[in-house]
Design a protein around this motif. Structure first.
Motif, PDB file in Angstrom:
ATOM      1  N   CYS A  66       0.836  -1.203   0.000  1.00 42.57           N
ATOM      2  CA  CYS A  66       0.000   0.000   0.000  1.00 42.57           C
ATOM      3  C   CYS A  66       0.872   1.255   0.000  1.00 42.57           C
ATOM      4  O   CYS A  66       1.792   1.362   0.816  1.00 42.57           O
ATOM      5  CB  CYS A  66      -0.900  -0.007   1.225  1.00 42.57           C
ATOM      6  N   PRO A  67       0.606   2.222  -0.887  1.00 45.75           N
ATOM      7  CA  PRO A  67       1.458   3.411  -0.953  1.00 45.75           C
ATOM      8  C   PRO A  67       1.367   4.303   0.285  1.00 45.75           C
ATOM      9  O   PRO A  67       2.314   5.004   0.613  1.00 45.75           O
ATOM     10  CB  PRO A  67       0.939   4.146  -2.201  1.00 45.75           C
ATOM     11  N   GLN A  68       0.231   4.286   0.968  1.00 44.28           N
ATOM     12  CA  GLN A  68       0.047   5.103   2.179  1.00 44.28           C
ATOM     13  C   GLN A  68      -0.621   4.257   3.270  1.00 44.28           C
ATOM     14  O   GLN A  68      -1.796   4.428   3.588  1.00 44.28           O
ATOM     15  CB  GLN A  68      -0.808   6.328   1.861  1.00 44.28           C
ATOM     16  N   PRO A  69       0.124   3.344   3.862  1.00 44.48           N
ATOM     17  CA  PRO A  69      -0.484   2.417   4.820  1.00 44.48           C
ATOM     18  C   PRO A  69      -1.070   3.076   6.056  1.00 44.48           C
ATOM     19  O   PRO A  69      -1.963   2.503   6.700  1.00 44.48           O
ATOM     20  CB  PRO A  69       0.672   1.484   5.198  1.00 44.48           C
ATOM     21  N   ASP A  70      -0.608   4.283   6.385  1.00 41.36           N
ATOM     22  CA  ASP A  70      -1.146   4.963   7.562  1.00 41.36           C
ATOM     23  C   ASP A  70      -2.497   5.622   7.293  1.00 41.36           C
ATOM     24  O   ASP A  70      -3.139   6.130   8.221  1.00 41.36           O
ATOM     25  CB  ASP A  70      -0.150   6.005   8.070  1.00 41.36           C
ATOM     26  N   GLN A  71      -2.940   5.612   6.026  1.00 46.07           N
ATOM     27  CA  GLN A  71      -4.190   6.264   5.656  1.00 46.07           C
ATOM     28  C   GLN A  71      -5.332   5.285   5.382  1.00 46.07           C
ATOM     29  O   GLN A  71      -6.437   5.692   5.022  1.00 46.07           O
ATOM     30  CB  GLN A  71      -3.986   7.133   4.409  1.00 46.07           C
ATOM     31  N   THR A  72      -5.056   3.985   5.537  1.00 47.10           N
ATOM     32  CA  THR A  72      -6.089   2.992   5.255  1.00 47.10           C
ATOM     33  C   THR A  72      -5.909   1.810   6.195  1.00 47.10           C
ATOM     34  O   THR A  72      -5.047   1.821   7.085  1.00 47.10           O
ATOM     35  CB  THR A  72      -6.027   2.551   3.776  1.00 47.10           C
ATOM     36  N   ILE A  73      -6.710   0.788   5.995  1.00 45.22           N
ATOM     37  CA  ILE A  73      -6.614  -0.398   6.847  1.00 45.22           C
ATOM     38  C   ILE A  73      -7.080  -1.616   6.065  1.00 45.22           C
ATOM     39  O   ILE A  73      -7.854  -1.507   5.104  1.00 45.22           O
ATOM     40  CB  ILE A  73      -7.447  -0.217   8.135  1.00 45.22           C
ATOM     41  N   GLY A  74      -6.585  -2.805   6.460  1.00 42.55           N
ATOM     42  CA  GLY A  74      -6.997  -4.045   5.807  1.00 42.55           C
ATOM     43  C   GLY A  74      -8.277  -4.595   6.399  1.00 42.55           C
ATOM     44  O   GLY A  74      -9.212  -4.964   5.685  1.00 42.55           O
ATOM     45  N   LEU A  75      -8.325  -4.680   7.716  1.00 40.96           N
ATOM     46  CA  LEU A  75      -9.528  -5.093   8.439  1.00 40.96           C
ATOM     47  C   LEU A  75      -9.659  -4.217   9.670  1.00 40.96           C
ATOM     48  O   LEU A  75      -8.717  -4.126  10.467  1.00 40.96           O
ATOM     49  CB  LEU A  75      -9.437  -6.567   8.869  1.00 40.96           C
ATOM     50  N   PRO A  76     -10.790  -3.555   9.872  1.00 42.39           N
ATOM     51  CA  PRO A  76     -10.959  -2.700  11.040  1.00 42.39           C
ATOM     52  C   PRO A  76     -11.167  -3.532  12.307  1.00 42.39           C
ATOM     53  O   PRO A  76     -11.366  -4.743  12.241  1.00 42.39           O
ATOM     54  CB  PRO A  76     -12.212  -1.892  10.693  1.00 42.39           C
ATOM     55  N   PRO A  77     -11.144  -2.902  13.464  1.00 45.21           N
ATOM     56  CA  PRO A  77     -11.341  -3.643  14.717  1.00 45.21           C
ATOM     57  C   PRO A  77     -12.656  -4.421  14.726  1.00 45.21           C
ATOM     58  O   PRO A  77     -13.700  -3.890  14.368  1.00 45.21           O
ATOM     59  CB  PRO A  77     -11.352  -2.527  15.772  1.00 45.21           C
ATOM     60  N   HIS A  78     -12.569  -5.665  15.154  1.00 45.70           N
ATOM     61  CA  HIS A  78     -13.756  -6.518  15.183  1.00 45.70           C
ATOM     62  C   HIS A  78     -13.518  -7.696  16.122  1.00 45.70           C
ATOM     63  O   HIS A  78     -12.388  -8.019  16.469  1.00 45.70           O
ATOM     64  CB  HIS A  78     -14.086  -7.039  13.778  1.00 45.70           C
ATOM     65  N   ASN A  79     -14.598  -8.329  16.510  1.00 43.98           N
ATOM     66  CA  ASN A  79     -14.573  -9.619  17.202  1.00 43.98           C
ATOM     67  C   ASN A  79     -15.054 -10.677  16.232  1.00 43.98           C
ATOM     68  O   ASN A  79     -15.865 -10.400  15.351  1.00 43.98           O
ATOM     69  CB  ASN A  79     -15.486  -9.614  18.420  1.00 43.98           C
ATOM     70  N   ASP A  80     -14.594 -11.890  16.409  1.00 41.12           N
ATOM     71  CA  ASP A  80     -15.072 -12.994  15.577  1.00 41.12           C
ATOM     72  C   ASP A  80     -16.242 -13.695  16.249  1.00 41.12           C
ATOM     73  O   ASP A  80     -16.213 -13.926  17.461  1.00 41.12           O
ATOM     74  CB  ASP A  80     -13.959 -14.030  15.360  1.00 41.12           C
TER      75      ASP A  80
END
Length: 367
Positions: A228-242
């Motif tokens: 990712c060119p700007q990893p601090d500006q996005t996310i792969g998976l947000p906080p969650h519980n399974d």
């Protein structure tokens, strides 16, 4: 495996909610189409709301699966006690000596990676029609009440694999490899549930029948995170519980990216080679009347290397109404959680509007 909440920190974004699975342009094709992608397209940019700072985690519990299944009663008893402590404290642990052949794991990663390399028009046939679609791949969007939409920096493949088995037709070897891997992890999860039951002085057969583990609902998830060119500006998976009982996670080449929340602080996990990461699901917390802990976690991305993870969620039977075990309620003097049908819980988690309170929080009974 799937977000129950979409905020990227504990305090903000209470207006956001996630949408049902969609397939737009894959992140993979976006990266491939650009020789030098220097900035995130607007739809991936979470801006100032994104905070993925985390401390290094050096103390995640390690559970030896071979000791847990040992015929030596002393060795096994010690491993069960360690498992119970890990489930009560972190809600996460590293599983070593799990017995899954290295060759099978490598084949699993190779075929899943091959799936993500397929052209978008081939993958698009698996776009989900609803949250209960047994095969789904594509993107995952966050949407605010002001109609701003953000897309996670992730391509995903979701499959229901038990009690009914579903798999894409390509790549051709995937079906056989997936069937073997998910059968092994299903047996592993059942053993872990049994060991936790013993730690709570519950009869193993009682637990297996109450949760209908013969028809355990099992879901496979493949997650691909390109550089990712700007990893601090996005996310792969947000906080969650399974949801479910236990999720078993493999991270290709042990690349950092998994972060766990503990006591309001975030910690980054660096799994050792040949290990698995296992976490407690919401329904084990509920069934144990709070003895086990389902912890929030998230996946962040990086600028240098692609990241691939494989998660297998193992739940009770989909029609089981899950509440605290009756014997534990009697022992504790009351239930600390409400009961709810497992399938309804999962569908509600995927489709609910996020207001800063998770569905697990709503199931807790105030005392």
């Amino acid at each position: 495996m799937a977000p129950a909440a979409v905020s990227t920190n504990s305090s903000a974004d209470d207006t956001r909610r996630h949408q049902p699975f969609e397939f737009n342009e894959s992140v993979q094709s976006l990266v491939d189409a650009s020789d030098n992608l220097e900035a995130l397209p607007t739809k991936y940019n979470l801006g100032d709301t994104n905070d993925t700072r985390a401390s290094s985690c050096e103390s995640l519990p390690v559970i030896d699966y071979s000791a847990l299944t040992s015929s030596d009663p002393h060795q096994r008893s010690k491993a069960i006690a360690e498992l119970a402590e890990a489930c009560a404290d972190w809600g996460f642990f590293v599983l070593v000596n799990h017995g899954v052949p290295k060759e099978l794991i490598e084949s699993m990663f190779a075929t899943v990676r091959e799936f993500f390399r397929l052209p978008d028009d081939e993958k698009k046939q698996y776009e989900a029609k609803s949250t209960s679609s047994p095969i789904a791949c594509g993107n995952f969007n966050l949407k605010s009440t002001s109609n701003e939409t953000f897309t996670l920096w992730r391509d995903f493949l979701k499959l229901y694999v038990h009690p009914d088995f579903h798999c894409p037709t390509k790549p051709q070897p995937l079906r056989e490899i997936l069937a073997e891997y998910t059968e092994r992890t299903r047996k592993m999860a059942r053993e872990l549930v049994g060991a936790v039951a013993e730690s709570m002085e519950l009869d193993r057969q009682y637990v297996e029948e109450a949760l209908e583990l013969d028809s355990s609902f099992q879901k496979f998830g493949g997650n691909f995170y390109p550089p990712c060119p700007q990893p601090d500006q996005t996310i792969g998976l947000p906080p969650h519980n399974d949801p479910g009982l236990f999720t078993i996670l493999l991270i290709h080449n042990g690349l950092a990216g998994l972060q766990i929340e503990r006591q309001s602080h975030w910690f980054e996990v660096n799994p050792p080679p040949n290990s698995m990461i296992v976490n407690v699901g919401d329904h084990l917390e509920i069934f144990s009347n709070g003895r086990c802990k389902s912890s929030r976690h998230r996946a962040v991305v990086n600028k240098e290397r692609e990241r691939l993870s494989i998660a297998v969620g193992n739940g009770p039977g989909k029609d089981v109404v899950v509440g605290p075990a009756a014997l534990l309620v009697e022992r504790d003097g009351g239930a600390l959680y409400r009961s709810m049908k497992y399938q309804e819980y999962v569908e509600s988690q995927l489709s609910r509007t996020f207001n800063g309170i998770s569905i697990l929080d709503e199931q807790r009974i105030s005392t």
